[in-house]
Design a protein around this motif. Sequence first.
Motif, PDB file in Angstrom:
ATOM      1  N   HIS A 163       0.815  -1.215   0.000  1.00 34.84           N
ATOM      2  CA  HIS A 163       0.000   0.000   0.000  1.00 34.84           C
ATOM      3  C   HIS A 163       0.847   1.262   0.000  1.00 34.84           C
ATOM      4  O   HIS A 163       1.780   1.395   0.790  1.00 34.84           O
ATOM      5  N   HIS A 187      -3.793   5.270   0.369  1.00 41.45           N
ATOM      6  CA  HIS A 187      -4.561   4.477   1.331  1.00 41.45           C
ATOM      7  C   HIS A 187      -4.725   5.198   2.665  1.00 41.45           C
ATOM      8  O   HIS A 187      -5.192   4.604   3.638  1.00 41.45           O
ATOM      9  N   THR A 207       0.085  -6.836   4.848  1.00 45.01           N
ATOM     10  CA  THR A 207       0.141  -5.492   4.272  1.00 45.01           C
ATOM     11  C   THR A 207       1.510  -4.905   4.538  1.00 45.01           C
ATOM     12  O   THR A 207       1.968  -4.884   5.686  1.00 45.01           O
ATOM     13  N   ASP A 262     -10.407  -0.994   1.208  1.00 45.63           N
ATOM     14  CA  ASP A 262      -9.361  -1.813   1.835  1.00 45.63           C
ATOM     15  C   ASP A 262      -9.954  -2.723   2.911  1.00 45.63           C
ATOM     16  O   ASP A 262      -9.615  -3.904   2.988  1.00 45.63           O
TER      17      ASP A 262
END
Length: 150
Positions: free
Chosen positions: A64, A69, A113, A97
């Motif tokens: 990300h 994000h 992540t 997300d």
Amino acid sequence: MPDIVSPEQRSRMMSGIRGKDTKPEMVLRRGLHALGFRFRLHDRKLPGTPDLVFPKYHAVILVHGCFWHGHDCHLFRLPGSRTEFWRTKIDRNRAVDVRTELALHDAGWRVGTVWECAMRGKGRLSMENILEACSAWLKSDASELEIRGQ
């Protein structure tokens, strides 16, 4: 605050921003591949089209970007122009997300992540540490992993 560039120039600038094969993603891919991990890229059959899919480990890794994000780190700052547009867009990205991660977990996938701030900026971690954490997580039974800058 009005935009300082023309709509045509802004459109050209925005079209140059990639969602796939970003520099942080490429660095992580090269490192994990060098460690012997094999994966699929951007599998459209899975919710959210995860960046890296490890079928052998039933795990995915999402890479990300902190701005897109809305990460709570030093790399994210809401733009001064068109603030409401950006707030709405980033809030929508965050909601997607959350839904994506839930759908992946519901489908039995483990979700990792890796945030952009872990790879660049003042709080970055060494690539060796990031790869070690990913490797250990992939080999474990842990359902989640989050790697962020310090």
